[in-house]
Design an enzyme around this catalytic site. Structure first.
Site, short mmCIF file in Angstrom:
data_model
loop_
_atom_site.label_atom_id
_atom_site.label_comp_id
_atom_site.label_asym_id
_atom_site.label_seq_id
_atom_site.Cartn_x
_atom_site.Cartn_y
_atom_site.Cartn_z
N LEU A 1 -10.51 10.89 7.12
CA LEU A 1 -9.86 11.95 6.37
C LEU A 1 -10.32 12.47 5.29
O LEU A 1 -11.19 11.82 4.71
CB LEU A 1 -8.40 11.12 5.98
CG LEU A 1 -7.49 10.64 7.21
CD1 LEU A 1 -6.36 9.59 6.62
CD2 LEU A 1 -6.92 11.84 7.96
N ALA B 1 12.27 -21.67 14.96
CA ALA B 1 12.11 -23.00 15.71
C ALA B 1 12.67 -22.53 17.15
O ALA B 1 12.02 -23.17 18.07
CB ALA B 1 12.98 -23.97 15.30
N CYS C 1 -3.17 -30.42 -31.36
CA CYS C 1 -3.67 -29.24 -31.24
C CYS C 1 -2.57 -27.99 -31.49
O CYS C 1 -1.55 -28.07 -30.85
CB CYS C 1 -4.27 -28.79 -29.63
SG CYS C 1 -4.87 -27.31 -29.44
N LYS D 1 -1.09 4.91 3.42
CA LYS D 1 -2.26 4.67 3.96
C LYS D 1 -2.46 3.26 3.53
O LYS D 1 -2.70 2.77 2.42
CB LYS D 1 -3.42 5.64 3.10
CG LYS D 1 -4.57 5.51 3.83
CD LYS D 1 -5.43 6.54 3.01
CE LYS D 1 -7.01 6.41 3.80
NZ LYS D 1 -7.44 4.99 3.67
N CYS E 1 -7.58 -29.48 -23.20
CA CYS E 1 -8.01 -29.87 -24.44
C CYS E 1 -7.28 -31.40 -24.58
O CYS E 1 -6.01 -31.35 -24.16
CB CYS E 1 -7.31 -28.87 -25.80
SG CYS E 1 -7.16 -29.61 -27.15
N1 5U1 Z 1 -1.57 5.91 7.63
C1 5U1 Z 1 -2.50 6.64 8.45
N2 5U1 Z 1 -3.81 6.26 8.25
N3 5U1 Z 1 -4.63 6.93 8.67
C2 5U1 Z 1 -6.10 6.88 8.85
N4 5U1 Z 1 -2.78 7.70 9.21
C3 5U1 Z 1 -3.80 7.97 9.41
N5 5U1 Z 1 -4.49 8.93 10.10
C4 5U1 Z 1 -5.80 8.79 10.45
C5 5U1 Z 1 -6.50 7.93 9.59
C6 5U1 Z 1 -8.06 8.03 9.86
O1 5U1 Z 1 -6.43 9.95 11.00
C7 5U1 Z 1 -5.58 10.77 11.78
C8 5U1 Z 1 -5.14 11.83 10.80
C9 5U1 Z 1 -6.71 11.27 12.78
#
Ligand code: 5U1
Length: 672
Positions: A85, A36, A434, A117, A428
């Site tokens: 990757l 707020a 039931c 990731k 039902c």
């Molecule tokens: N967490 C993370 N995701 N990710 C995706 N790091 C990371 N690094 C990436 C990619 C495609 O690429 C670099 C290693 C170039």
């Protein structure tokens, strides 16, 4: 008119405060002030900028949404390609990756920056002199789309970097995501608007960022985490990835706080297993771990193969979505009588376990997916949540399978099923009969505000049903002390006491009895209105939907619920057994309109009254044809104020609703 210096200073101070609090919230995950207060600061800035539009700058936090919708996105060429990757799916692949890197570098051990990731959409953010000038999607890695105006609407992405020492040009790369909670909230909104639901947070994030109208993107709960750099000029940066991440954080870019530097393949695998265990408790979806060689000089030496660096690896978690065959749809009946369609699947390995059943929720969900027996479907199992069917692979549909409809009769007891207008759930209607609903129905029947059978609690109901001593609520009245005495934790004394309580409950009120039957949508207030209006149970049981809708506050949904209940032979049989057992109530004299002085009036009671409880006051209002409500609105006629009233009294005053003290209320009830 030029703005006074005082105003300029105030505007600058407010912008600084907003940027600081955004930083606390999104980067440090440690907000300092309540929402707020933040809103108040933002509003003050908006008001000042409205009065002095010449002072608006594009990096002002008020200027996140400004641009008009685009016709199409323009192309962006990535000067440094956005790589993908290499993936690993097993521990041994991670060990191989580490071994190969050590051999190439000719070193004994490597430190890796390990981090989750994220399951979102990769983007590039370009900062020039600390100002966000461009946001672009990854696209094919070389060419993406310019989504600057959408990226600007994401509060987690700073429009201006913090502090000092950042490069003249700084390209941050990372992932735009939607948190799990944001995803639920977004799909709730989509459901309310009857628009398409998103299958998962990744699709929701991607779909939200690729909107031509930035106002749509702004309405979506998007967030961002940086994970690397692209183009950078004019500054000497630290030689380790982990140090760069710390710098990005100082400059106001959110980075993943779960990241860790680990040693060798063993360290990577330990981290992987820790995060896998933690995965469900994170606020966002992750689909694996990324390991990066921490030292930049070593990254350079390792170089690239095809489109992926040799110095990084994505170690995936077992997939949470898989395809399989929908072999059949069965129906389960829950304790409340709700019918749930369950997909019987060809067993498939999802998220580390074999799944052969998944929920399809309800008829609307089946229709939305257009799932039919014989289809190839996508099953999702996230964490401990019940597996769900989230999609149908239409291109794999063979022939023209029939649409699926939930049955018209309950698969457990054969009673008719009902779906009330506006509700998603099919029930039902055999609530009293039931077997699937037995325990719930008896527990509700015996509860304090219903038949008030003292001593007949949930555990005892479970025991009695499990022992086959009772099947319906009517059987309660046939119980004998000697049957009870044999039950666990039930002595002779408590058995006699319970029989006495059962006997006592026979003297009740019609409203209580109606409420005790557990008819869907018939709460205490509705039960009281029905009793007042019709006077006898017989009249209620023979009323059709139109008759029922003449009762104040009873609409088509409640009316249908009542007629469905009493139209079931089995329910009527149980009711008649209850009456035969001797349940009775005082006669109700149905009042003519002239005797209902409060008809059409809505009354709210707040605070403590000296002469009656809140429930008694409510009942008294209803007896005279009035509606007793719990909240004050412009439709309220009177607010009765007792001792220690709450905010309802203030609200009544602000809305100009008439306030009565206890004396005036009693007069209104004809009691004084
Ligand atoms: N967490 C993370 N995701 N990710 C995706 N790091 C990371 N690094 C990436 C990619 C495609 O690429 C670099 C290693 C170039």
């Amino acid at each position: 008119m030029a703005a006074p210096t005082k105003i300029k200073k105030r505007i600058e101070a407010l912008r600084e405060q907003i940027n600081y609090h955004n930083y606390r919230y999104y980067v440090l995950d440690d907000p300092e002030i309540p929402d707020a207060e933040f809103d108040r600061i933002m509003r003050e800035l908006q008001d000042l900028e409205q009065d002095y539009p010449d002072l608006i700058t594009t990096d002002s936090p008020t200027q996140r949404i400004g641009a008009e919708p685009l016709k199409k996105f323009s192309e962006v060429k990535h000067e440094i390609p956005m790589l993908s990757l290499a993936n690993a799916f097993s521990d041994s692949e991670v060990e191989d990756f580490d071994r190969r890197a050590r051999e190439r570098l000719d070193v004994k051990s490597i430190e890796y920056a390990a981090e989750p990731k994220l399951d979102g959409l990769a983007i590039s953010l370009m900062y020039e002199d600390g100002i966000l000038v461009r946001g672009a999607t990854r696209g094919d890695g070389w060419t993406g789309e310019d989504v600057t105006q959408n990226v600007r609407t994401i509060d987690a992405i700073p429009l201006r970097l913090r502090g000092k020492g950042y490069p003249k040009i700084l390209e941050v790369r990372g992932e735009v995501i939607i948190t799990k909670a944001g995803f639920e909230q977004l799909n709730d909104m989509q459901r309310e608007r009857n628009t398409k639901l998103f299958a998962n947070p990744r699709n929701a994030a991607a779909g939200s960022l690729r909107q031509l109208d930035p106002r749509v993107t702004a309405s979506r709960p998007l967030s961002f985490f940086g994970y690397g750099l692209g183009k950078v000029t004019n500054v000497k940066l630290p030689g380790r990835h982990s140090k760069i991440m710390a710098l990005l954080q100082e400059w106001g870019i959110p980075v993943n706080t779960e990241a860790h530097v680990v040693k060798g393949a063993e360290g990577c695998l330990d981290y992987y297993h820790q995060m896998q265990a933690k995965r469900n408790s994170l606020a966002y979806d992750i689909d694996g771990i990324v390991y990066k060689v921490d030292r930049f000089d070593w990254q350079e030496q390792l170089g690239f193969v095809a489109r992926a660096p040799r110095w990084a690896l994505a170690h995936k978690f077992p997939a949470q979505e898989e395809m399989t065959l929908l072999q059949a749809i069965d129906v389960q009946v829950g304790r409340t009588g709700a019918l749930t369609p369950v997909a019987r699947l060809e067993p498939v390995h999802v998220g580390g376990v074999t799944v052969s059943n998944a929920t399809l929720h309800n008829q609307d969900e089946i229709d939305r997916l257009d799932a039919r027996v014989g289809d190839t479907v996508i099953v999702r199992r996230a964490g401990d949540v019940i597996p769900q069917v989230v999609g149908v692979v239409m291109s794999r549909r063979k022939g023209r399978p029939r649409r699926y409809r939930l049955p018209d009769t309950c698969p457990v007891c054969g009673t008719h099923t009902v779906r009330l207008p506006g509700e998603a759930v099919t029930y039902c209607a055999g609530g009293l009969y039931c077997p699937a609903q037995r325990k719930q129905a008896i527990k509700h029947f015996a509860s304090r505000r219903a038949m008030d059978i003292e001593g007949l609690g949930d555990k005892l109901v479970d025991q009695l049903v499990d022992a086959g001593l009772i099947e319906t609520v009517a059987d309660v009245y046939a119980l004998e002390a000697k049957q009870l005495a044999g039950l666990e934790r039930m002595g002779e004394k408590s058995a006699t006491k319970l029989i006495r309580a059962i006997e006592k409950s026979k003297h009740t009120a019609l409203a209580r009895f109606l409420y005790a039957l557990g008819i869907h949508n018939v709460g205490e207030t509705t039960a009281q209105s029905l009793a007042n209006y019709f006077g006898t149970l017989e009249n209620i049981m023979k009323a059709d939907e139109d008759d029922l809708m003449t009762v104040p506050d009873i609409g088509p949904v409640v009316a249908k619920s009542i007629t469905s209940f009493f139209s079931q032979k089995h329910n009527r049989e149980v009711v008649s057994k209850l009456l035969q057992a001797g349940i009775a109530w005082p006669k109700i004299k149905v009042k003519a309109d002239a005797e209902l002085p409060l008809k059409g009036r809505t009354i709210v009671v707040t605070g403590t009254l000296a002469s009656m409880t809140r429930d008694e006051a409510k009942a008294a209002v209803q007896m005279l044809g009035g509606k007793a409500s719990g909240s004050v609105s412009s439709k309220t006629d009177y607010v009765v104020v007792g001792e220690n009233p709450g905010s309802k009294a203030d609200k009544a005053e602000s809305l100009g609703v008439e306030i009565l003290d206890e004396g005036s209320f009693l007069k209104l009830l004809g009691k004084k």
